[in-house]
Motif scaffolding. Structure first.
Motif, PDB file in Angstrom:
ATOM      1  N   ILE A  11       5.967  -6.293  -4.655  1.00  0.00           N
ATOM      2  CA  ILE A  11       6.536  -5.000  -4.247  1.00  0.00           C
ATOM      3  C   ILE A  11       6.015  -3.884  -5.146  1.00  0.00           C
ATOM      4  CG2 ILE A  11       8.684  -3.660  -4.126  1.00  0.00           C
ATOM      5  CD1 ILE A  11      10.009  -6.317  -3.085  1.00  0.00           C
ATOM      6  N   THR A  12       5.920  -4.138  -6.449  1.00  0.00           N
ATOM      7  CA  THR A  12       5.381  -3.142  -7.379  1.00  0.00           C
ATOM      8  C   THR A  12       3.933  -2.806  -7.020  1.00  0.00           C
ATOM      9  OG1 THR A  12       6.846  -3.879  -9.151  1.00  0.00           O
ATOM     10  CG2 THR A  12       4.881  -2.661  -9.815  1.00  0.00           C
ATOM     11  N   GLU A  15       3.925  -0.768  -3.818  1.00  0.00           N
ATOM     12  CA  GLU A  15       4.384   0.605  -4.057  1.00  0.00           C
ATOM     13  C   GLU A  15       3.281   1.436  -4.705  1.00  0.00           C
ATOM     14  OE1 GLU A  15       8.021  -0.191  -6.190  1.00  0.00           O
ATOM     15  OE2 GLU A  15       9.233  -0.002  -4.361  1.00  0.00           O
ATOM     16  N   SER A  16       2.519   0.823  -5.594  1.00  0.00           N
ATOM     17  CA  SER A  16       1.391   1.516  -6.214  1.00  0.00           C
ATOM     18  C   SER A  16       0.329   1.862  -5.169  1.00  0.00           C
ATOM     19  CB  SER A  16       0.789   0.630  -7.313  1.00  0.00           C
ATOM     20  OG  SER A  16      -0.366   1.211  -7.830  1.00  0.00           O
ATOM     21  N   HIS A  18       0.900   2.277  -2.036  1.00  0.00           N
ATOM     22  CA  HIS A  18       1.520   3.313  -1.204  1.00  0.00           C
ATOM     23  C   HIS A  18       1.371   4.688  -1.854  1.00  0.00           C
ATOM     24  CE1 HIS A  18       5.325   5.248   0.572  1.00  0.00           C
ATOM     25  NE2 HIS A  18       4.395   5.274   1.513  1.00  0.00           N
ATOM     26  N   GLN A  19       1.618   4.771  -3.163  1.00  0.00           N
ATOM     27  CA  GLN A  19       1.483   6.055  -3.865  1.00  0.00           C
ATOM     28  C   GLN A  19       0.036   6.556  -3.823  1.00  0.00           C
ATOM     29  OE1 GLN A  19       3.938   8.037  -4.875  1.00  0.00           O
ATOM     30  NE2 GLN A  19       5.288   6.464  -4.055  1.00  0.00           N
ATOM     31  N   LYS A  22      -0.636   7.901  -0.398  1.00  0.00           N
ATOM     32  CA  LYS A  22      -0.026   9.220  -0.206  1.00  0.00           C
ATOM     33  C   LYS A  22      -0.856  10.312  -0.876  1.00  0.00           C
ATOM     34  CE  LYS A  22       4.376   9.143  -1.339  1.00  0.00           C
ATOM     35  NZ  LYS A  22       5.816   8.917  -1.534  1.00  0.00           N
ATOM     36  N   CYS A  64       1.448   1.285   4.626  1.00  0.00           N
ATOM     37  CA  CYS A  64       1.845   0.899   3.259  1.00  0.00           C
ATOM     38  C   CYS A  64       3.368   0.929   3.106  1.00  0.00           C
ATOM     39  CB  CYS A  64       1.194   1.828   2.235  1.00  0.00           C
ATOM     40  SG  CYS A  64      -0.576   1.601   2.058  1.00  0.00           S
ATOM     41  N   ALA A  65       4.007   1.940   3.676  1.00  0.00           N
ATOM     42  CA  ALA A  65       5.471   2.029   3.612  1.00  0.00           C
ATOM     43  C   ALA A  65       6.102   0.849   4.340  1.00  0.00           C
ATOM     44  CB  ALA A  65       5.942   3.352   4.213  1.00  0.00           C
ATOM     45  N   VAL A  68       5.857  -2.323   2.167  1.00  0.00           N
ATOM     46  CA  VAL A  68       6.887  -2.333   1.114  1.00  0.00           C
ATOM     47  C   VAL A  68       8.224  -2.755   1.706  1.00  0.00           C
ATOM     48  CG1 VAL A  68       8.198  -0.899  -0.501  1.00  0.00           C
ATOM     49  CG2 VAL A  68       5.706  -0.637  -0.355  1.00  0.00           C
ATOM     50  N   GLN A  69       8.590  -2.159   2.845  1.00  0.00           N
ATOM     51  CA  GLN A  69       9.866  -2.509   3.505  1.00  0.00           C
ATOM     52  C   GLN A  69       9.913  -3.973   3.893  1.00  0.00           C
ATOM     53  OE1 GLN A  69      12.065  -0.190   2.639  1.00  0.00           O
ATOM     54  NE2 GLN A  69      13.265  -1.384   4.059  1.00  0.00           N
ATOM     55  N   LYS A  72      10.587  -6.066   0.842  1.00  0.00           N
ATOM     56  CA  LYS A  72      11.932  -5.845   0.293  1.00  0.00           C
ATOM     57  C   LYS A  72      12.984  -6.612   1.093  1.00  0.00           C
ATOM     58  CE  LYS A  72      11.415  -1.508  -2.155  1.00  0.00           C
ATOM     59  NZ  LYS A  72      11.829  -0.094  -2.272  1.00  0.00           N
TER      60      LYS A  72
END
Length: 158
Positions: A11-12, A15-16, A18-19, A22, A64-65, A68-69, A72
């Motif tokens: 997940i980390t 998220e990276s 994903h950032q 963005k 990417c979002a 992550v979902q 999770k």
């Protein structure tokens, strides 16, 4: 290997990614809407190309979002008796090379290292995921990689 720690590491990493997506989408949007990129003639396509790139980057951000979902929502406490989404799988080939795989809902190909051990995320739609799906410890699967057949045995499953 602790599956909850592995999920947290995945997940980390997602998220990276994903950032970064963005940030790339913002740069592409800024380029597409910059006053200096207004077409000077009908052959000047820089702004149009930048707009296409910005649209593609926006799709990447959404994917990417979703990745992550998806991760999770996985329950790390489930112990799998067969390879399914959420299973941590150890396989070994005929030469004794061992690999650790995590059957995820998405993000196939992602590699994370936890406690010095590399884990590759696979999906049920990948070639190895299709072969491993619903297999148990002791089962063998055969794949052709680069025109060469490879046989793996499922060593462990959790």
């Amino acid at each position: 290997m602790n599956k909850s720690q592995l999920l947290a590491a995945i997940i980390t990493a997602l998220e990276s990614i994903h950032q970064n997506a963005k940030a790339a989408a913002k740069r592409a949007h800024d380029t597409a809407t910059d006053d200096e990129n207004i077409a000077e003639n009908k052959y000047d396509t820089l702004a149009l190309e930048a707009a296409y790139l910005a649209q593609g980057q926006s799709v990447r951000v959404a994917q990417c979002a979703a990745d992550v979902q998806n991760f999770k929502q996985l329950d790390s406490a489930i112990n799998c008796s067969k390879v399914t989404v959420g299973a941590l799988v150890s396989i070994i080939d005929e030469q004794g090379n061992q690999k650790t795989l995590f059957m995820g809902p998405s993000a196939g190909g992602l590699k994370v290292t936890l406690n010095g051990q590399e884990v590759v995320v696979i999906t049920p739609s990948s070639p190895i995921g299709k072969e491993l799906n619903q297999r148990q410890v002791g089962d063998e699967v055969s794949l052709t990689l680069g025109g060469k057949p490879i046989v793996y045995e499922v060593l462990a499953l959790s």
